[in-house]
Design an enzyme around this catalytic site. Structure first.
Site, PDB file in Angstrom:
ATOM      1  N   HIS A 203     -33.355  67.725  28.967  1.00  0.00           N
ATOM      2  CA  HIS A 203     -32.423  68.520  28.148  1.00  0.00           C
ATOM      3  C   HIS A 203     -33.103  69.395  27.097  1.00  0.00           C
ATOM      4  CE1 HIS A 203     -33.096  65.334  25.178  1.00  0.00           C
ATOM      5  NE2 HIS A 203     -32.555  66.142  24.274  1.00  0.00           N
TER       6      HIS A 203
HETATM    7  C1  UD1 Z   1     -29.405  67.953  20.249  1.00  0.00           C
HETATM    8  C2  UD1 Z   1     -30.578  67.773  19.296  1.00  0.00           C
HETATM    9  C3  UD1 Z   1     -31.707  67.060  20.030  1.00  0.00           C
HETATM   10  C4  UD1 Z   1     -31.237  65.784  20.690  1.00  0.00           C
HETATM   11  C5  UD1 Z   1     -30.024  66.087  21.561  1.00  0.00           C
HETATM   12  C6  UD1 Z   1     -29.476  64.820  22.187  1.00  0.00           C
HETATM   13  C7  UD1 Z   1     -30.837  69.612  17.664  1.00  0.00           C
HETATM   14  C8  UD1 Z   1     -31.630  70.793  17.292  1.00  0.00           C
HETATM   15  N1  UD1 Z   1     -31.109  69.087  18.873  1.00  0.00           N
HETATM   16  O1  UD1 Z   1     -29.822  68.811  21.298  1.00  0.00           O
HETATM   17  O2  UD1 Z   1     -32.711  66.729  19.087  1.00  0.00           O
HETATM   18  O3  UD1 Z   1     -32.277  65.245  21.466  1.00  0.00           O
HETATM   19  O4  UD1 Z   1     -29.023  66.693  20.763  1.00  0.00           O
HETATM   20  O5  UD1 Z   1     -28.508  65.102  23.161  1.00  0.00           O
HETATM   21  O6  UD1 Z   1     -30.006  69.181  16.891  1.00  0.00           O
HETATM   22  N2  UD1 Z   1     -22.907  71.032  24.586  1.00  0.00           N
HETATM   23  C9  UD1 Z   1     -21.735  70.739  25.235  1.00  0.00           C
HETATM   24  N3  UD1 Z   1     -21.018  69.657  24.778  1.00  0.00           N
HETATM   25  C10 UD1 Z   1     -21.426  68.880  23.750  1.00  0.00           C
HETATM   26  C11 UD1 Z   1     -22.606  69.209  23.093  1.00  0.00           C
HETATM   27  C12 UD1 Z   1     -23.353  70.278  23.529  1.00  0.00           C
HETATM   28  O7  UD1 Z   1     -21.338  71.391  26.182  1.00  0.00           O
HETATM   29  O8  UD1 Z   1     -20.717  67.909  23.413  1.00  0.00           O
HETATM   30  C13 UD1 Z   1     -23.726  72.158  25.092  1.00  0.00           C
HETATM   31  C14 UD1 Z   1     -23.457  73.476  24.403  1.00  0.00           C
HETATM   32  O9  UD1 Z   1     -23.621  74.486  25.349  1.00  0.00           O
HETATM   33  C15 UD1 Z   1     -24.582  73.553  23.391  1.00  0.00           C
HETATM   34  C16 UD1 Z   1     -25.726  72.877  24.141  1.00  0.00           C
HETATM   35  O10 UD1 Z   1     -25.108  71.840  24.892  1.00  0.00           O
HETATM   36  O11 UD1 Z   1     -24.892  74.861  23.031  1.00  0.00           O
HETATM   37  C17 UD1 Z   1     -26.770  72.299  23.230  1.00  0.00           C
HETATM   38  O12 UD1 Z   1     -26.172  71.419  22.256  1.00  0.00           O
HETATM   39  P1  UD1 Z   1     -26.844  71.258  20.805  1.00  0.00           P
HETATM   40  O13 UD1 Z   1     -26.069  70.281  20.019  1.00  0.00           O
HETATM   41  O14 UD1 Z   1     -27.096  72.592  20.213  1.00  0.00           O
HETATM   42  O15 UD1 Z   1     -28.271  70.668  21.109  1.00  0.00           O
HETATM   43  P2  UD1 Z   1     -28.758  69.585  22.169  1.00  0.00           P
HETATM   44  O16 UD1 Z   1     -29.508  70.315  23.229  1.00  0.00           O
HETATM   45  O17 UD1 Z   1     -27.666  68.661  22.594  1.00  0.00           O
END
Ligand code: UD1
Length: 354
Positions: A203
């Site tokens: 991820h």
């Molecule tokens: C975040 C943390 C990372 C952690 C990970 C665990 C930061 C910078 N990164 O990364 O350290 O290892 O969480 O999972 O805080 N999205 C969904 N549904 C959700 C959440 C996210 O669809 O419930 C999608 C969205 O397109 C979003 C992308 O995932 O833009 C990334 O989510 P984000 O919270 O920005 O960071 P993670 O990659 O999950």
């Protein structure tokens, strides 16, 4: 005493579970604020349900956005909540954008700040988590460190006076849940008792956001000589769609992000783990499952001892790493005895700032 925890992303819910339980047994008032960074059922609520975490008192529902927008929105929304509760400690967890936003919000309001899982370093400044954890440690009044290596990092950065070694709270949860699923297996999309399989999660932006690199990772997993269950984070699914890469190909079967007991149960039956997750590297090490980490470095350096975890920055090396002989070295217990949350809660009580 009143502690206000700020969480928002999946690994933070896992860390919150034993801390909430420990604070409850010590009769500490505990307010839980969810930033809303993660919001899908299987990225958020399923953790509260399966780990018996009390529902958050406040949900800021910030959702996904760029790092700046997401962190800024959380910071703005947290100010009034912290002012309303004025806790003895604002407690932040790990290294996500939710961690950093809460650290800044507490600092600006002169509220005592404690950082759980302090002192981890990848020394890779490309990682958003590295900025988040360095900035948070240096804002914190109390750094609750999971390992001696983390304590040493904090000491070298001049933070020894504010540091306490408490152990790793994720180990507390893992030991408890592993025992529970052995006793009482959970329904899961990953079958147990069948042929050997590899459990995979990918991820991190460095792996998902680059088309070439993602294609090589998927090809390497698809070409494995055994089944690969890939628990697919929404970020991976989004980038695979964007780049027209089919995740369900060859040996790969995708499954949705797993609730924690399902993940632990799958680990108990997997012959190998391929991941770029910090938490999963450590969980696999604790469960004695050899691991291939698709990154150039790790914060959990203890997992590398004896070859249990092997860093594989070049994804074309994944198949040879997965088929290496199983290590025979005995594993130490660098992450504590499963009592880190109680030690962290006691440290908050002992070091309360009057
Ligand atoms: C975040 C943390 C990372 C952690 C990970 C665990 C930061 C910078 N990164 O990364 O350290 O290892 O969480 O999972 O805080 N999205 C969904 N549904 C959700 C959440 C996210 O669809 O419930 C999608 C969205 O397109 C979003 C992308 O995932 O833009 C990334 O989510 P984000 O919270 O920005 O960071 P993670 O990659 O999950």
């Amino acid at each position: 005493m009143k502690v206000l925890s700020v969480v928002g992303a999946r690994p933070q819910f896992v860390k919150l579970a034993p801390v909430a339980a420990a604070l409850a047994t010590m009769s500490v008032e505990h307010v839980v604020v969810h930033t809303g960074q993660h919001y899908d059922q299987n990225m958020s609520q399923s953790f509260f349900d399966t780990l018996a975490i009390p529902d958050p008192d406040v949900n800021l529902e910030v959702g996904s956005a760029s790092h700046a927008e997401q962190t800024g929105a959380m910071l703005a929304a947290l100010g009034p909540v912290l002012e309303q509760h004025r806790p003895d400690w604002v407690l932040v967890y790990g290294d996500t954008n939710s961690t950093l936003a809460a650290a800044i919000a507490a600092t600006k309001l002169h509220l005592p700040l404690a950082h759980l899982e302090a002192g981890l370093r990848s020394f890779n400044r490309r990682m958003p988590e590295e900025h988040n954890r360095v900035l948070t440690d240096h804002s914190a009044d109390l750094c609750l460190a999971p390992t001696q290596v983390a304590v040493d990092h904090l000491r070298r950065e001049g933070l020894a006076d504010r540091t306490a070694l408490v152990g790793d709270v994720m180990t507390d949860v893992l030991l408890r849940v592993a025992a529970a699923v052995r006793e009482d297996p959970v329904d899961s999309p990953i079958p147990t008792g069948g042929p050997p399989f590899v459990l995979a999660t990918i991820h991190r932006p460095d792996n998902t956001d680059d088309r070439e690199r993602l294609a090589v990772i998927v090809d390497s997993l698809a070409g494995m000589d055994r089944a690969v269950y890939l628990a697919a984070h929404p970020r991976l699914v989004a980038y695979a769609d964007r780049y027209n890469i089919t995740l369900d190909s060859g040996s790969i079967t995708t499954v949705p992000p797993l609730a924690y007991p399902r993940l632990v149960q799958a680990l108990g039956h997997a012959t190998h783990v391929v991941t770029d997750s910090g938490g999963l590297q450590k969980e696999a090490f604790l469960m004695g499952v050899p691991t291939t980490t698709v990154r150039p470095e790790t914060e959990w350096v203890e997992t590398l001892a004896g070859g249990w975890n092997v860093l594989t920055p070049d994804p074309t090396d994944i198949p040879s790493s997965v088929t290496r002989p199983r290590p025979t070295t005995k594993r130490d217990a660098p992450y504590g005895a499963g009592d880190a949350a109680v030690r962290a809660a006691q440290t908050l009580i002992d070091r309360r700032i009057a």
